[in-house]
Design a protein around this motif. Structure first.
Motif, PDB file in Angstrom:
ATOM      1  N   LYS A 159       0.867  -1.166   0.000  1.00 27.78           N
ATOM      2  CA  LYS A 159       0.000   0.000   0.000  1.00 27.78           C
ATOM      3  C   LYS A 159       0.909   1.223   0.000  1.00 27.78           C
ATOM      4  O   LYS A 159       1.903   1.249   0.673  1.00 27.78           O
ATOM      5  N   GLY A 160       0.566   2.204  -0.778  1.00 37.95           N
ATOM      6  CA  GLY A 160       1.427   3.369  -0.843  1.00 37.95           C
ATOM      7  C   GLY A 160       2.319   3.342  -2.057  1.00 37.95           C
ATOM      8  O   GLY A 160       2.921   4.329  -2.407  1.00 37.95           O
ATOM      9  N   ASP A 161       2.402   2.189  -2.711  1.00 34.90           N
ATOM     10  CA  ASP A 161       3.129   2.129  -3.964  1.00 34.90           C
ATOM     11  C   ASP A 161       2.193   2.588  -5.067  1.00 34.90           C
ATOM     12  O   ASP A 161       1.659   1.799  -5.832  1.00 34.90           O
TER      13      ASP A 161
ATOM     14  N   LEU B  18      -7.194 -12.428   0.966  1.00 32.63           N
ATOM     15  CA  LEU B  18      -7.154 -10.972   0.923  1.00 32.63           C
ATOM     16  C   LEU B  18      -8.575 -10.487   0.731  1.00 32.63           C
ATOM     17  O   LEU B  18      -9.443 -11.230   0.294  1.00 32.63           O
ATOM     18  N   ARG B  19      -8.783  -9.227   1.011  1.00 36.65           N
ATOM     19  CA  ARG B  19     -10.113  -8.688   0.765  1.00 36.65           C
ATOM     20  C   ARG B  19     -10.254  -8.479  -0.749  1.00 36.65           C
ATOM     21  O   ARG B  19      -9.277  -8.224  -1.445  1.00 36.65           O
ATOM     22  N   PRO B  20     -11.474  -8.603  -1.242  1.00 35.40           N
ATOM     23  CA  PRO B  20     -11.690  -8.502  -2.691  1.00 35.40           C
ATOM     24  C   PRO B  20     -11.128  -7.223  -3.300  1.00 35.40           C
ATOM     25  O   PRO B  20     -10.510  -7.258  -4.360  1.00 35.40           O
ATOM     26  N   GLY B  21     -11.298  -6.116  -2.605  1.00 33.25           N
ATOM     27  CA  GLY B  21     -10.833  -4.842  -3.146  1.00 33.25           C
ATOM     28  C   GLY B  21      -9.342  -4.874  -3.450  1.00 33.25           C
ATOM     29  O   GLY B  21      -8.894  -4.381  -4.481  1.00 33.25           O
ATOM     30  N   ALA B  22      -8.575  -5.463  -2.561  1.00 34.00           N
ATOM     31  CA  ALA B  22      -7.130  -5.539  -2.763  1.00 34.00           C
ATOM     32  C   ALA B  22      -6.816  -6.346  -4.016  1.00 34.00           C
ATOM     33  O   ALA B  22      -5.888  -6.030  -4.763  1.00 34.00           O
TER      34      ALA B  22
END
Length: 513
Positions: A18-20, A357-361
RNA sequence: CGGGGCGUAGCGCAGUCUGGUAGCGCGUUCGGUUCGGGACCGAAAGGUCGGAGGUUCAAAUCCUCUCGCCCCGACCA
């Protein structure tokens, strides 16, 4: 064939940071390119080896698809693959005057081996005309040995001062075709035939429109009589030389004594050609289609065509949904994308993303990798007997999330992928066309190419090397090619944009990668 | 090769001026709760501070040397 466990193609979560974020194109185009390549997990700079890169599994999978498509076309036109040594005796390179001059500055040379200094150094091949010329001279003696049509898939090395992933690296992968013919006409026909193959491949497989043309003397391959090329339009308005096909005349034939006895009994030098495309095409692919959300791939080159994302809230739902996912994957895997008349089948590759993982990811993960179709499948869909389908890029035919009955999934997916391939080509062609200009005024020209600006500009040129050099010196824009018939505006005489001298037709000018 | 900058945990960085227990974010591992557009809580692992030498009771920090990388100017698929 369907696949659910492509370990090599399913990058581990370690890349998920995250953040990339991906820099937007408007913000910083070169940075955007780097971000896309990194986030799509295509390649990374080798660092420990100056100017070189590591092509990662997902990026290499794209190259393998490019190879497969081209290799099929080469074989269909009578070429055979062969392999020549990586090391070339230094004296070979110096045999053809223009050739040495062109390549001398970027050669890497092996001077020691086996703990001793070599009597004659070897250069690491920057291209193989010379060593292949040497062997051609041994293989050709009669007109019956011609034409000789070989191709080699190989790595080459050119010591570059400034490198960019895929677009310019010290070592790169490519294909180099080398042919020998009895007549110049026949050689020229080969040069044009291969250029046609490159052009058709770029457009129909890569969905990347190109301009076909002839290089000016200054941009010509070192040692060639004439260099033909395809030039592609990148989203920042710069041109990318995407492929070249050279008429070598008898230059290498004479340098390496490649002679044959003709039907009339005379001893003659062969007429040679060479042609190539490289891993640079992957860079062109990125800069043609990708957007601020990451990589966009045309189905014909996508390592994964569809990803299925299971949605669930508890173990029971997970079991039921995954079972349905397997069913969908199996059905989709039977889709053959090959066009009519294709020699080989082109099965759909499907992947189920069952990571914890969560779907959004997962959506973001696959979006950045350019997978053309995303299928979401959850409990609600199971109840209704439907699936949720979304294309990586919206097209007029398919926008946003769409729900289709499971029974229609296979037909819909196939149709959508084929339409998507066409839509990408159309969008790229429109981008190129709307941003291509005709310029007749030098001030306008300066404004067009001010700073980092670039676009495709058709301009009159007086044909002199001095004018060409002056244009480059003042604007960094270069003459990409003199168009072949049917490319660009219809030929009509005019006056050179720089010198005002008479010009027979317009040439393509742009800054280039 | 000329000019500028940087080397500290896998990645990105702070700490250096003014020496005194090596830190932060992300990532990673384990456990739990979550799950239709980037989850959260708790615990943990991980660094000879690019290298060598010197000054000092004490060096990431000061001095000397060295290695490597990045950016900008002359070539190119």
């Amino acid at each position: 064939m369907f696949a659910t466990g492509f370990g090599m193609l399913a990058p581990a979560m370690t890349e998920e940071r995250k953040g990339d974020k991906i820099t937007t194109r408007a913000e910083d185009y070169p940075q955007w390119y780097q971000d896309v390549v990194r986030e799509a997990d295509l390649a990374e700079p080798a660092k420990v080896v100056k100017g070189c890169m590591v092509i990662k599994p997902y990026g290499y999978a794209i190259w393998e698809k490019i190879q497969r498509e081209l290799d099929t076309r080469f074989k269909a036109t009578g070429h055979q693959n062969a392999y020549f040594p990586l090391l070339v005796p230094q004296s070979f390179i110096t045999r053809e005057a223009q050739h040495v001059e062109g390549f001398a500055p970027e050669l890497a040379v092996v001077t020691h081996a086996g703990g001793e200094k070599l009597e004659e150094p070897y250069v690491i091949r920057p291209t193989s005309e010379t060593i292949i010329g040497h062997f051609f001279s041994k293989w050709v003696s009669s007109w019956r040995d011609l034409p000789l049509l070989v191709n080699q898939w190989a790595n080459v090395m050119r010591w570059e001062l400034r490198t960019r992933l895929f677009l310019r690296t010290t070592e790169f992968l490519w294909q180099e075709g080398h042919t020998a013919h009895a007549t110049h006409d026949e050689a020229l026909a080969e040069v044009r035939r291969m250029l046609d193959i490159y052009g058709a491949f770029a457009e129909s497989v890569m969905a990347m429109p190109v301009i076909r043309g002839i290089k000016t003397a200054s941009e010509r391959f070192a040692g060639a009589v004439e260099t033909f090329c395809i030039e592609a339009f990148m989203q920042d308005g710069k041109a990318l030389q995407a492929g070249t096909s050279h008429d070598l005349g008898q230059n290498f034939g004479k340098a390496f004594d490649v002679k044959f006895q003709s039907e009339s009994g005379a001893l003659e030098y062969v007429w040679q050609t060479s042609w190539g495309v490289s891993t640079r095409l992957v860079g062109g692919l990125v800069m043609t289609h990708s957007d601020d959300a990451g990589l966009v791939l045309p189905p014909r080159l996508a390592p994964i065509h569809a990803v299925i994302i299971p949605i669930y809230k508890n173990p029971d739902e997970r079991t039921r949904v995954l079972e349905a996912c397997e069913r969908l994957a199996k059905a989709l895997g039977d889709i053959d994308l090959a066009q009519d008349g294709a020699r080989q089948r082109d099965w759909l590759t499907v992947q189920i993303d069952d990571r914890d993982l969560r779907p959004g990811a997962k959506f973001y993960h696959w979006e950045r990798r350019g997978v053309p179709i995303r299928i979401e499948l959850g409990p609600k869909d199971l109840e209704k007997g439907q699936v949720c389908l979304k294309m990586r890029v919206d097209t007029p035919a398919a926008t946003g999330k769409q729900f289709v009955p499971e029974a229609e999934l296979v037909a819909t997916a196939r149709a959508r992928l084929l339409a998507y391939q066409d839509a990408l080509l159309l969008a790229a062609a429109e981008r190129m066309n709307t941003r291509t200009v005709q310029l007749d005024n030098w001030d306008e020209f300066l404004a067009t190419f001010a700073g980092e600006n670039s676009t495709f500009a058709w301009c009159h040129w007086d044909g002199s090397a001095a004018t060409e050099a002056a244009i480059k010196a003042e604007t960094k824009a270069t003459i990409r090619c003199v168009p072949l018939p049917g490319q660009g505006p219809a030929p009509a005489p005019g006056r050179c944009i720089k010198s005002g001298a008479p010009s027979p037709q317009r040439v393509l000018i742009a800054k280039a990668y």
